[in-house]
Design an enzyme around this catalytic site. Structure first.
Site, PDB file in Angstrom:
ATOM      1  N   ARG A  67      12.751 -25.889  -1.241  1.00  0.00           N
ATOM      2  CA  ARG A  67      13.743 -26.239  -0.233  1.00  0.00           C
ATOM      3  C   ARG A  67      15.099 -26.325  -0.931  1.00  0.00           C
ATOM      4  O   ARG A  67      15.397 -27.294  -1.614  1.00  0.00           O
ATOM      5  CB  ARG A  67      13.373 -27.579   0.400  1.00  0.00           C
ATOM      6  CG  ARG A  67      14.160 -27.940   1.648  1.00  0.00           C
ATOM      7  CD  ARG A  67      13.964 -29.396   1.970  1.00  0.00           C
ATOM      8  NE  ARG A  67      14.728 -30.253   1.074  1.00  0.00           N
ATOM      9  CZ  ARG A  67      14.329 -31.438   0.608  1.00  0.00           C
ATOM     10  NH1 ARG A  67      13.137 -31.906   0.925  1.00  0.00           N
ATOM     11  NH2 ARG A  67      15.113 -32.144  -0.195  1.00  0.00           N
ATOM     12  N   HIS A  75      16.521 -32.173   3.050  1.00  0.00           N
ATOM     13  CA  HIS A  75      15.357 -32.297   3.927  1.00  0.00           C
ATOM     14  C   HIS A  75      15.798 -32.196   5.387  1.00  0.00           C
ATOM     15  O   HIS A  75      15.236 -31.453   6.178  1.00  0.00           O
ATOM     16  CB  HIS A  75      14.651 -33.629   3.675  1.00  0.00           C
ATOM     17  CG  HIS A  75      13.555 -33.934   4.652  1.00  0.00           C
ATOM     18  ND1 HIS A  75      12.353 -33.249   4.658  1.00  0.00           N
ATOM     19  CD2 HIS A  75      13.482 -34.831   5.664  1.00  0.00           C
ATOM     20  CE1 HIS A  75      11.589 -33.720   5.625  1.00  0.00           C
ATOM     21  NE2 HIS A  75      12.252 -34.670   6.253  1.00  0.00           N
ATOM     22  N   TYR A  77      17.964 -37.461  -5.792  1.00  0.00           N
ATOM     23  CA  TYR A  77      16.615 -37.452  -6.358  1.00  0.00           C
ATOM     24  C   TYR A  77      16.234 -36.166  -7.097  1.00  0.00           C
ATOM     25  O   TYR A  77      15.115 -36.061  -7.595  1.00  0.00           O
ATOM     26  CB  TYR A  77      15.570 -37.747  -5.263  1.00  0.00           C
ATOM     27  CG  TYR A  77      15.655 -36.859  -4.040  1.00  0.00           C
ATOM     28  CD1 TYR A  77      15.102 -35.582  -4.028  1.00  0.00           C
ATOM     29  CD2 TYR A  77      16.271 -37.317  -2.876  1.00  0.00           C
ATOM     30  CE1 TYR A  77      15.169 -34.776  -2.900  1.00  0.00           C
ATOM     31  CE2 TYR A  77      16.346 -36.523  -1.749  1.00  0.00           C
ATOM     32  CZ  TYR A  77      15.789 -35.254  -1.757  1.00  0.00           C
ATOM     33  OH  TYR A  77      15.854 -34.458  -0.634  1.00  0.00           O
TER      34      TYR A  77
END
Length: 389
Positions: free
Chosen positions: A270, A274, A283
């Site tokens: 990805r 998100h 992160y």
């Protein structure tokens, strides 16, 4: 090809097209290579077009959300090969159960781009009639739709659809790595396996369940979860549109022939957030993101097409113009969306035949909407059933 997990374990992964756009010849992959070789130049150009337009859709929708025109959006940047390659293996009679990020699948299935965003604008509970395209509406509840897919596939069996690879119906359901930890996904594989349901479980492992990496979700490669339920399972390079197409075509044919369900793990990445409410810089590192940008699925297919004299400036200009038209249509269409279909339409397709409880609940809602609700919707439902709940 092999990939690794967090323990640096080598994992066999089907790859037919490397990141530089070269066709790959690996022992044991001839059957898949033959499937990919059957694709014509026009087939490959069609895949490229759908991938480019999917990314344009993605970028436009993200911009619309940033402008306040959408409540939320789930980008699919980087996952175009996994979605477009698998969708090109489908036939019109096949039924698709997506999660909420399968914009490339919807592009191939021909759904109106504006309709795809009704849900994200909050103007409709779904956005389209599933039976017009054999494509269910998006599902936000993680993994729940895999049960719907399995149930539909079992219905295909019971309706007597011919299990013939030319005329039969197969079902495919898409979900992410995080969903493999959900009970619904595991339960759906139990039912699919023991009933030999004609369904393909298509996992897009983009390596992040929001901020949780795959290495903290499982100790073994995710495709092995399918094996645990007795499903033929395979990991493919999810940025390789040829490998994805070939693996999905094989799995769908197995379903049509009455040989039961399959599990495909498309190992991809990805490249964006998100959702538009997420900040991936919190992160994961920019070095990791750059590493995967060099494996961009669109660039990979473009390199192959150029090497095989199937991509020229005229075709690229044509796609760019089509993308510009898509962008303009989205901006105009989304801003013009009203409240969408009436809420009463929620009750229309719950069951295939009239149902007393649903009819009672609809009557209660219509009275409520008119400003004169009965004392209890359950009292109406009890009356419809002829007794207490």
């Amino acid at each position: 090809m092999t990939t690794t997990n967090g323990s640096n374990e080598a994992i066999p992964t089907l790859q037919l097209l490397d990141p530089q756009g070269n066709r790959v010849t690996t022992r044991g992959t001839k059957g898949y290579r033959d499937r990919a070789a059957a694709l014509t130049a026009e087939d490959l150009r069609g895949m490229y077009r759908d991938m480019v337009l999917t990314r344009r859709f993605d970028d436009e929708a993200t911009s619309l959300q940033r402008q306040g025109e959408l409540a939320l959006f789930a980008p699919a940047r980087g996952q175009e090969a996994a979605q477009v390659g698998s969708a090109h293996a489908l036939r019109p009679q096949d039924y698709v159960f997506p999660s909420y990020r399968e914009h490339g699948v919807l592009q191939v299935r021909g759904l109106d781009p504006v309709d795809r965003l009704r849900f994200f604008r909050g103007s409709d509970h779904g956005g389209w009639n599933p039976n017009e395209s054999n494509t269910a509406v998006y599902t936000i509840v993680i993994g729940a739709h895999t049960l719907h897919a399995t149930g539909y596939a079992m219905g295909v069996q019971r309706d007597g659809t011919p299990h013939d690879k030319h005329d039969g119906t197969a079902v495919i359901t898409y979900f992410g790595d995080g969903a493999t930890s959900q009970g619904d996904v595991n339960e759906s594989m139990v039912f699919a396996a023991v009933n030999e349901a004609p369904v393909v479980f298509f996992l897009q492992n983009n390596q992040w369940a929001i901020s949780e990496p795959t290495t903290r979700q499982a100790k073994t490669p995710l495709y092995k979860r399918g094996e645990a339920f007795g499903l033929p399972s395979l990991r493919v390079d999810g940025n390789d549109v040829l490998a994805v197409y070939a693996a999905t075509q094989e799995a769908l044919e197995r379903a049509r022939l009455g040989k039961g369900p399959s599990f495909i793990e498309a190992f991809t990445y990805r490249m964006g957030a998100h959702t538009t409410s997420d900040d991936p810089t919190r992160y994961r590192t920019s070095d990791e993101e750059e590493q995967w940008r060099r494996r961009d699925p669109i660039d990979r297919l473009a390199a192959l097409l150029r090497a095989e004299n199937a991509l020229d400036e005229d075709f690229e200009a044509e796609i760019k113009a089509e993308g510009d038209e898509l962008g303009a249509a989205l901006r105009t269409g989304v801003r013009a969306l009203d409240g969408g279909s009436a809420v009463e339409s929620t009750f229309d397709d719950v069951y295939a035949t009239p149902h007393g409880v649903v009819a009672a609940e609809r009557a209660w809602y219509e009275a409520y909407d008119a400003g004169d609700p009965p004392a209890s919707q359950y009292a109406i439902a009890d009356s419809a059933q002829g007794g207490a709940r």
